[in-house]
Scaffold this motif. Structure first.
Motif, PDB file in Angstrom:
ATOM      1  N   ARG A  58      21.873  28.685  21.002  1.00 54.71           N
ATOM      2  CA  ARG A  58      21.628  29.830  21.875  1.00 54.71           C
ATOM      3  C   ARG A  58      22.630  30.945  21.584  1.00 54.71           C
ATOM      4  O   ARG A  58      23.794  30.679  21.307  1.00 54.71           O
ATOM      5  CB  ARG A  58      21.765  29.378  23.319  1.00 54.71           C
ATOM      6  N   ALA A  59      22.167  32.194  21.646  1.00 52.35           N
ATOM      7  CA  ALA A  59      23.024  33.359  21.414  1.00 52.35           C
ATOM      8  C   ALA A  59      23.516  33.913  22.745  1.00 52.35           C
ATOM      9  O   ALA A  59      22.795  33.912  23.742  1.00 52.35           O
ATOM     10  CB  ALA A  59      22.254  34.435  20.666  1.00 52.35           C
ATOM     11  N   PHE A  60      24.768  34.392  22.732  1.00 54.23           N
ATOM     12  CA  PHE A  60      25.363  35.046  23.892  1.00 54.23           C
ATOM     13  C   PHE A  60      25.939  36.376  23.430  1.00 54.23           C
ATOM     14  O   PHE A  60      26.665  36.428  22.434  1.00 54.23           O
ATOM     15  CB  PHE A  60      26.457  34.172  24.510  1.00 54.23           C
ATOM     16  N   VAL A  61      25.615  37.441  24.155  1.00 57.49           N
ATOM     17  CA  VAL A  61      25.986  38.799  23.762  1.00 57.49           C
ATOM     18  C   VAL A  61      27.015  39.348  24.745  1.00 57.49           C
ATOM     19  O   VAL A  61      26.788  39.355  25.956  1.00 57.49           O
ATOM     20  CB  VAL A  61      24.734  39.706  23.724  1.00 57.49           C
ATOM     21  N   ARG A  62      28.131  39.825  24.203  1.00 58.89           N
ATOM     22  CA  ARG A  62      29.217  40.356  25.039  1.00 58.89           C
ATOM     23  C   ARG A  62      28.729  41.502  25.944  1.00 58.89           C
ATOM     24  O   ARG A  62      29.103  41.570  27.108  1.00 58.89           O
ATOM     25  CB  ARG A  62      30.368  40.843  24.166  1.00 58.89           C
ATOM     26  N   LYS A  63      27.887  42.401  25.418  1.00 57.49           N
ATOM     27  CA  LYS A  63      27.388  43.543  26.206  1.00 57.49           C
ATOM     28  C   LYS A  63      26.593  43.102  27.436  1.00 57.49           C
ATOM     29  O   LYS A  63      26.442  43.876  28.372  1.00 57.49           O
ATOM     30  CB  LYS A  63      26.509  44.452  25.334  1.00 57.49           C
ATOM     31  N   GLU A  64      26.093  41.879  27.423  1.00 58.38           N
ATOM     32  CA  GLU A  64      25.341  41.360  28.562  1.00 58.38           C
ATOM     33  C   GLU A  64      26.266  40.742  29.607  1.00 58.38           C
ATOM     34  O   GLU A  64      25.804  40.153  30.583  1.00 58.38           O
ATOM     35  CB  GLU A  64      24.307  40.343  28.091  1.00 58.38           C
ATOM     36  N   GLY A  65      27.579  40.847  29.380  1.00 57.43           N
ATOM     37  CA  GLY A  65      28.542  40.375  30.356  1.00 57.43           C
ATOM     38  C   GLY A  65      29.083  38.973  30.124  1.00 57.43           C
ATOM     39  O   GLY A  65      29.832  38.455  30.952  1.00 57.43           O
ATOM     40  N   TYR A  66      28.728  38.358  28.999  1.00 57.85           N
ATOM     41  CA  TYR A  66      29.215  37.004  28.728  1.00 57.85           C
ATOM     42  C   TYR A  66      30.668  37.031  28.261  1.00 57.85           C
ATOM     43  O   TYR A  66      31.091  37.939  27.543  1.00 57.85           O
ATOM     44  CB  TYR A  66      28.342  36.316  27.677  1.00 57.85           C
ATOM     45  N   GLU A  67      31.417  36.023  28.674  1.00 54.61           N
ATOM     46  CA  GLU A  67      32.804  35.833  28.274  1.00 54.61           C
ATOM     47  C   GLU A  67      32.922  34.429  27.688  1.00 54.61           C
ATOM     48  O   GLU A  67      32.165  33.534  28.057  1.00 54.61           O
ATOM     49  CB  GLU A  67      33.740  35.918  29.468  1.00 54.61           C
ATOM     50  N   VAL A  68      33.886  34.256  26.784  1.00 53.57           N
ATOM     51  CA  VAL A  68      34.117  32.947  26.179  1.00 53.57           C
ATOM     52  C   VAL A  68      35.480  32.441  26.641  1.00 53.57           C
ATOM     53  O   VAL A  68      36.484  33.146  26.540  1.00 53.57           O
ATOM     54  CB  VAL A  68      34.059  33.015  24.640  1.00 53.57           C
ATOM     55  N   TRP A  69      35.496  31.227  27.154  1.00 53.92           N
ATOM     56  CA  TRP A  69      36.708  30.595  27.664  1.00 53.92           C
ATOM     57  C   TRP A  69      36.937  29.301  26.904  1.00 53.92           C
ATOM     58  O   TRP A  69      35.993  28.611  26.531  1.00 53.92           O
ATOM     59  CB  TRP A  69      36.553  30.313  29.151  1.00 53.92           C
ATOM     60  N   ILE A  70      38.208  28.968  26.683  1.00 51.15           N
ATOM     61  CA  ILE A  70      38.575  27.762  25.956  1.00 51.15           C
ATOM     62  C   ILE A  70      39.805  27.158  26.623  1.00 51.15           C
ATOM     63  O   ILE A  70      40.622  27.887  27.198  1.00 51.15           O
ATOM     64  CB  ILE A  70      38.835  28.072  24.459  1.00 51.15           C
ATOM     65  N   SER A  71      39.935  25.866  26.547  1.00 56.87           N
ATOM     66  CA  SER A  71      41.135  25.241  27.119  1.00 56.87           C
ATOM     67  C   SER A  71      42.305  25.508  26.170  1.00 56.87           C
ATOM     68  O   SER A  71      42.132  25.522  24.950  1.00 56.87           O
ATOM     69  CB  SER A  71      40.941  23.743  27.325  1.00 56.87           C
ATOM     70  N   PRO A  72      43.499  25.747  26.702  1.00 59.41           N
ATOM     71  CA  PRO A  72      44.662  25.971  25.837  1.00 59.41           C
ATOM     72  C   PRO A  72      44.900  24.807  24.880  1.00 59.41           C
ATOM     73  O   PRO A  72      45.324  25.011  23.751  1.00 59.41           O
ATOM     74  CB  PRO A  72      45.823  26.109  26.823  1.00 59.41           C
ATOM     75  N   ARG A  73      44.592  23.597  25.323  1.00 60.41           N
ATOM     76  CA  ARG A  73      44.754  22.429  24.460  1.00 60.41           C
ATOM     77  C   ARG A  73      43.839  22.521  23.238  1.00 60.41           C
ATOM     78  O   ARG A  73      44.251  22.255  22.114  1.00 60.41           O
ATOM     79  CB  ARG A  73      44.469  21.154  25.248  1.00 60.41           C
ATOM     80  N   ASP A  74      42.578  22.899  23.449  1.00 61.46           N
ATOM     81  CA  ASP A  74      41.652  23.040  22.322  1.00 61.46           C
ATOM     82  C   ASP A  74      42.043  24.217  21.437  1.00 61.46           C
ATOM     83  O   ASP A  74      41.876  24.162  20.222  1.00 61.46           O
ATOM     84  CB  ASP A  74      40.219  23.223  22.818  1.00 61.46           C
ATOM     85  N   LEU A  75      42.566  25.268  22.037  1.00 60.63           N
ATOM     86  CA  LEU A  75      42.938  26.456  21.283  1.00 60.63           C
ATOM     87  C   LEU A  75      44.083  26.178  20.316  1.00 60.63           C
ATOM     88  O   LEU A  75      44.086  26.695  19.207  1.00 60.63           O
ATOM     89  CB  LEU A  75      43.339  27.582  22.237  1.00 60.63           C
TER      90      LEU A  75
END
Length: 87
Positions: A58-75
């Motif tokens: 599935r595609a997610f577009v920033r202009k549509e208001g989507y944000e990406v979050w990640i756990s600091p451990r995974d980062l």
């Protein structure tokens, strides 16, 4: 009582740096989807997420208001995690 020194998830704005990583998609701030980043546009405008199970990519577009979050451990295991995260 559990002590938390780091946030559970942080918003990360360089989507291309997250390819191959497990992330959470939020809109606006509320979780809507999670999975593995399959691909991202070079300008971080769009990313494609592989889902668990039988759900299609599935595609997610920033202009549509989507944000990406990640756990600091995974980062910390991502190659070259630059300092563009915001809490």
């Amino acid at each position: 009582m559990k002590r938390r020194d780091t946030p559970q998830f942080i918003r990360y704005d360089d989507w291309t740096a997250l390819i191959g990583g497990h992330v959470q998609i939020r809109k606006p701030g509320e979780p809507v989807h999670s999975g593995i980043v399959d691909h991202a546009m070079a300008d971080s405008s769009t990313l494609w997420l592989r889902s668990n199970g039988v759900q299609p990519r599935r595609a997610f577009v920033r202009k549509e208001g989507y944000e990406v979050w990640i756990s600091p451990r995974d980062l910390q295991f991502r190659p070259n995690p630059v300092a563009n995260a915001s809490i």
